[in-house]
Scaffold this motif. Structure first.
Motif, PDB file in Angstrom:
ATOM      1  N   TRP A 301       0.835  -1.213   0.000  1.00 10.03           N
ATOM      2  CA  TRP A 301       0.000   0.000   0.000  1.00 10.03           C
ATOM      3  C   TRP A 301       0.867   1.259   0.000  1.00 10.03           C
ATOM      4  CZ3 TRP A 301      -0.753   3.893   3.723  1.00 10.03           C
ATOM      5  CH2 TRP A 301      -1.853   4.727   3.501  1.00 10.03           C
ATOM      6  N   LEU A 302       1.917   1.263   0.789  1.00 14.13           N
ATOM      7  CA  LEU A 302       2.799   2.425   0.858  1.00 14.13           C
ATOM      8  C   LEU A 302       3.479   2.699  -0.488  1.00 14.13           C
ATOM      9  CD1 LEU A 302       4.374   1.764   4.373  1.00 14.13           C
ATOM     10  CD2 LEU A 302       3.056   3.801   3.751  1.00 14.13           C
ATOM     11  N   ARG A 303       3.743   1.650  -1.233  1.00 13.67           N
ATOM     12  CA  ARG A 303       4.389   1.804  -2.537  1.00 13.67           C
ATOM     13  C   ARG A 303       3.390   2.121  -3.654  1.00 13.67           C
ATOM     14  NH1 ARG A 303       8.134  -2.602  -0.593  1.00 13.67           N
ATOM     15  NH2 ARG A 303      10.116  -1.512  -0.287  1.00 13.67           N
ATOM     16  N   GLY A 304       2.124   2.176  -3.291  1.00 12.70           N
ATOM     17  CA  GLY A 304       1.109   2.506  -4.288  1.00 12.70           C
ATOM     18  C   GLY A 304       0.657   1.345  -5.140  1.00 12.70           C
ATOM     19  N   ASP A 305       0.993   0.124  -4.730  1.00 15.12           N
ATOM     20  CA  ASP A 305       0.628  -1.049  -5.523  1.00 15.12           C
ATOM     21  C   ASP A 305      -0.804  -1.508  -5.269  1.00 15.12           C
ATOM     22  OD1 ASP A 305       3.173  -1.055  -6.580  1.00 15.12           O
ATOM     23  OD2 ASP A 305       3.958  -2.452  -5.074  1.00 15.12           O
ATOM     24  N   GLN A 306      -1.440  -1.034  -4.210  1.00 19.46           N
ATOM     25  CA  GLN A 306      -2.836  -1.367  -3.944  1.00 19.46           C
ATOM     26  C   GLN A 306      -3.518  -0.154  -3.334  1.00 19.46           C
ATOM     27  OE1 GLN A 306      -1.647  -4.785  -1.390  1.00 19.46           O
ATOM     28  NE2 GLN A 306      -2.931  -3.856   0.207  1.00 19.46           N
ATOM     29  N   ALA A 307      -4.824  -0.029  -3.614  1.00 13.37           N
ATOM     30  CA  ALA A 307      -5.552   1.183  -3.242  1.00 13.37           C
ATOM     31  C   ALA A 307      -5.976   1.205  -1.780  1.00 13.37           C
ATOM     32  CB  ALA A 307      -6.778   1.331  -4.138  1.00 13.37           C
ATOM     33  N   SER A 308      -6.115   0.027  -1.166  1.00 11.51           N
ATOM     34  CA  SER A 308      -6.553  -0.036   0.228  1.00 11.51           C
ATOM     35  C   SER A 308      -5.861  -1.194   0.921  1.00 11.51           C
ATOM     36  CB  SER A 308      -8.073  -0.213   0.304  1.00 11.51           C
ATOM     37  OG  SER A 308      -8.429  -1.565   0.054  1.00 11.51           O
ATOM     38  N   LEU A 309      -6.154  -1.340   2.211  1.00  9.64           N
ATOM     39  CA  LEU A 309      -5.574  -2.426   3.008  1.00  9.64           C
ATOM     40  C   LEU A 309      -6.584  -3.550   3.237  1.00  9.64           C
ATOM     41  CD1 LEU A 309      -3.652  -0.154   5.518  1.00  9.64           C
ATOM     42  CD2 LEU A 309      -2.627  -1.695   3.831  1.00  9.64           C
ATOM     43  N   LYS A 310      -7.609  -3.593   2.396  1.00  7.67           N
ATOM     44  CA  LYS A 310      -8.628  -4.635   2.511  1.00  7.67           C
ATOM     45  C   LYS A 310      -8.021  -6.024   2.405  1.00  7.67           C
ATOM     46  CE  LYS A 310     -12.943  -6.137   0.306  1.00  7.67           C
ATOM     47  NZ  LYS A 310     -13.913  -5.855  -0.790  1.00  7.67           N
ATOM     48  N   SER A 311      -6.962  -6.152   1.635  1.00  6.86           N
ATOM     49  CA  SER A 311      -6.342  -7.465   1.431  1.00  6.86           C
ATOM     50  C   SER A 311      -5.787  -8.033   2.734  1.00  6.86           C
ATOM     51  CB  SER A 311      -5.222  -7.368   0.393  1.00  6.86           C
ATOM     52  OG  SER A 311      -4.239  -6.419   0.798  1.00  6.86           O
ATOM     53  N   TYR A 312      -5.394  -7.150   3.670  1.00  4.55           N
ATOM     54  CA  TYR A 312      -4.907  -7.642   4.971  1.00  4.55           C
ATOM     55  C   TYR A 312      -6.029  -8.337   5.743  1.00  4.55           C
ATOM     56  CZ  TYR A 312      -3.831  -7.503   9.957  1.00  4.55           C
ATOM     57  OH  TYR A 312      -3.686  -7.836  11.287  1.00  4.55           O
ATOM     58  N   SER A 313      -7.191  -7.686   5.807  1.00  3.77           N
ATOM     59  CA  SER A 313      -8.331  -8.312   6.491  1.00  3.77           C
ATOM     60  C   SER A 313      -8.684  -9.643   5.844  1.00  3.77           C
ATOM     61  CB  SER A 313      -9.545  -7.377   6.460  1.00  3.77           C
ATOM     62  OG  SER A 313      -9.329  -6.218   7.236  1.00  3.77           O
ATOM     63  N   GLY A 314      -8.656  -9.678   4.505  1.00  2.00           N
ATOM     64  CA  GLY A 314      -8.975 -10.916   3.799  1.00  2.00           C
ATOM     65  C   GLY A 314      -7.976 -12.018   4.073  1.00  2.00           C
ATOM     66  N   ALA A 315      -6.697 -11.657   4.117  1.00  2.43           N
ATOM     67  CA  ALA A 315      -5.665 -12.659   4.364  1.00  2.43           C
ATOM     68  C   ALA A 315      -5.787 -13.237   5.768  1.00  2.43           C
ATOM     69  CB  ALA A 315      -4.279 -12.039   4.169  1.00  2.43           C
ATOM     70  N   MET A 316      -6.066 -12.395   6.774  1.00  3.54           N
ATOM     71  CA  MET A 316      -6.193 -12.899   8.147  1.00  3.54           C
ATOM     72  C   MET A 316      -7.459 -13.732   8.319  1.00  3.54           C
ATOM     73  SD  MET A 316      -3.513 -12.342   9.770  1.00  3.54           S
ATOM     74  CE  MET A 316      -4.156 -12.980  11.331  1.00  3.54           C
ATOM     75  N   ARG A 317      -8.492 -13.378   7.590  1.00  2.00           N
ATOM     76  CA  ARG A 317      -9.694 -14.212   7.642  1.00  2.00           C
ATOM     77  C   ARG A 317      -9.394 -15.606   7.104  1.00  2.00           C
ATOM     78  NH1 ARG A 317     -15.913 -12.895   6.222  1.00  2.00           N
ATOM     79  NH2 ARG A 317     -16.657 -15.046   6.038  1.00  2.00           N
ATOM     80  N   GLU A 318      -8.677 -15.664   5.982  1.00  2.00           N
ATOM     81  CA  GLU A 318      -8.379 -16.959   5.369  1.00  2.00           C
ATOM     82  C   GLU A 318      -7.376 -17.748   6.193  1.00  2.00           C
ATOM     83  OE1 GLU A 318      -6.437 -18.727   1.221  1.00  2.00           O
ATOM     84  OE2 GLU A 318      -7.120 -16.646   1.320  1.00  2.00           O
ATOM     85  N   ARG A 319      -6.298 -17.097   6.645  1.00  2.00           N
ATOM     86  CA  ARG A 319      -5.225 -17.813   7.334  1.00  2.00           C
ATOM     87  C   ARG A 319      -5.582 -18.168   8.771  1.00  2.00           C
ATOM     88  NH1 ARG A 319       0.598 -15.277   6.985  1.00  2.00           N
ATOM     89  NH2 ARG A 319       1.032 -17.329   7.907  1.00  2.00           N
ATOM     90  N   TRP A 320      -6.418 -17.365   9.413  1.00  6.03           N
ATOM     91  CA  TRP A 320      -6.681 -17.558  10.843  1.00  6.03           C
ATOM     92  C   TRP A 320      -8.169 -17.646  11.173  1.00  6.03           C
ATOM     93  CZ3 TRP A 320      -3.903 -19.348  14.575  1.00  6.03           C
ATOM     94  CH2 TRP A 320      -4.281 -19.142  15.898  1.00  6.03           C
ATOM     95  N   GLY A 321      -8.941 -16.705  10.651  1.00  6.12           N
ATOM     96  CA  GLY A 321     -10.336 -16.597  11.051  1.00  6.12           C
ATOM     97  C   GLY A 321     -11.186 -17.801  10.709  1.00  6.12           C
ATOM     98  N   GLU A 322     -10.977 -18.407   9.539  1.00  5.29           N
ATOM     99  CA  GLU A 322     -11.799 -19.551   9.159  1.00  5.29           C
ATOM    100  C   GLU A 322     -11.652 -20.690  10.160  1.00  5.29           C
ATOM    101  OE1 GLU A 322     -13.982 -19.318   7.003  1.00  5.29           O
ATOM    102  OE2 GLU A 322     -13.357 -17.714   5.643  1.00  5.29           O
TER     103      GLU A 322
END
Length: 381
Positions: A301-322
């Motif tokens: 995100w800091l490098r401008g490669d993605q518009a938001s940090l939504k991918s972090y929430s998604g990754a933690m849901r998949e790796r841990w939350g499920e």
């Protein structure tokens, strides 16, 4: 260096525990300017059992060995100090015991080696989004600014709710941690889990080098935990006086459903994100996992490669939350009928290996949940 609102960092991290330190290591290694803000000194006693899977080593480019005091190969279970079950952990899934003060300091030191700054004695009392930056203020008047913010200041953090991230309704486990000198009857390489003495919870004892961490936790009830009555029985059984040790009470945030863990340039990690396992009270692995995961998405995100940090929430849901969604269901059944749970769960021949595989990340609760819940409910009915 004192705080200055004139300097704009890439990342401010509130809290330099396991989650904050892990994030700092990877963000600093990625050449971002990072500043860790810590209220206390890492040398202070941390109320944590200190257990974590050895598999977390794969997430770090330096050895964690300096923080490891014991390698657990054997787990002893008991019900009201009797009916023992002894389980040998499989060789490919060892469990480490660390002294949390030492682990936190190791991570902070490694982050600083890579260019991060760290300031202690910082009591944060104000966090605010100002234009494109975040501003953080301390009670002594110091201020910091950054493009992004990591909330990593543990279960007592007020910031997730104030910023509208993480669960709106926080579920807590009531815990008491005891740090003991000497190992009593607990052998090197052996951990102890006691069920039956603690209503809607359990007790644990993990060996350190020359010491023991004992914990008592109640996970689904709303009543106050009567830890004194538990410790009066448990500590003598472990070879200690019933009033021994340095004690700390803690309300630990446990996983409470899938929730957004990000905002505009901000993420929440570790205990502040309510990631603690609601069944086995494992908090270190998700803390380290979330810190490392947050660093990946923040860097992009800091490098401008993605518009938001939504991918972090998604990754933690998949790796841990499920997995935790199923873990919570198991906990709700197990801790309401703990006697049945001990007989049909812990005493089953395959149970210790399954627990080891869950703690090591080789298996999730979803892989066993439906069978376990059905077994417990059928026996109860």
């Amino acid at each position: 260096m004192s705080g200055s609102a004139e300097t704009v960092h890439d990342v401010l991290i509130i809290g330099s525990g396991a989650a904050g330190g892990a994030a700092a290591v990877h963000l600093a290694a990625a050449q971002h300017s990072v500043c860790l803000l810590e209220r206390t000194d890492c040398k202070n006693l941390k109320p944590c059992g200190g257990g974590m899977a050895a598999s977390v080593q794969q997430w770090f480019p330096f050895p964690l060995d300096p923080a490891v005091e014991q390698v657990i190969r054997r787990v002893n279970f008991s019900w009201c100090l009797q009916d023992p079950v002894v389980a040998e952990l499989p060789g490919d899934a060892p469990f480490w015991i660390v002294r949390r003060e030492r682990l936190d300091q190791l991570l902070a030191d490694e982050a600083m080696k890579r260019g991060a700054q760290r300031q202690t004695g910082v009591d944060v009392n104000h966090v605010e989004r100002q234009g494109a930056d975040w501003q953080v203020m301390a009670t002594d008047g110091r201020q910091w600014r950054a493009r992004s913010l990591v909330i990593a200041d543990g279960s007592a953090s007020p910031w997730p709710q104030r910023l509208g991230i993480g669960p709106r309704g926080v579920n807590h486990a009531n815990t008491i941690s005891v740090r003991l000198e000497g190992q009593g009857t607990l052998a090197d390489g052996s951990a102890r889990f006691e069920f039956g003495l603690v209503p809607q919870g359990f007790a644990w004892a993990f060996p350190l080098a020359g010491g023991v961490n004992v914990g008592v936790g109640s996970f689904i009830g709303r009543d106050e935990l009567d830890s004194r009555a538990v410790l009066q029985q448990l500590l003598p059984d472990l070879g200690f006086a019933e009033d021994a040790g340095e004690r700390q009470h803690r309300r630990l945030r446990i996983w409470n459903g899938h929730h957004r863990l990000h905002g505009d340039g901000v993420v929440v990690v570790g205990d502040a994100a309510s990631l603690c396992d609601p069944f086995l009270a494992e908090g270190l692995r998700p803390a380290l996992m979330s810190g490392c995961e947050a660093a990946v998405h923040l860097s992009s995100w800091l490098r401008g490669d993605q518009a938001s940090l939504k991918s972090y929430s998604g990754a933690m849901r998949e790796r841990w939350g499920e997995s935790m969604a199923w873990g919570r269901r198991i906990a709700q059944v197990f801790y309401r009928f703990p006697g049945v749970g001990y007989q049909l769960g812990i005493k089953r021949p395959t149970a210790p290996r399954r627990i080891a595989q869950i703690l090591s990340g080789e298996m999730g609760y979803g892989d066993i949940a439906q069978r376990v819940i059905k077994r417990l409910l059928l026996k109860r009915s």
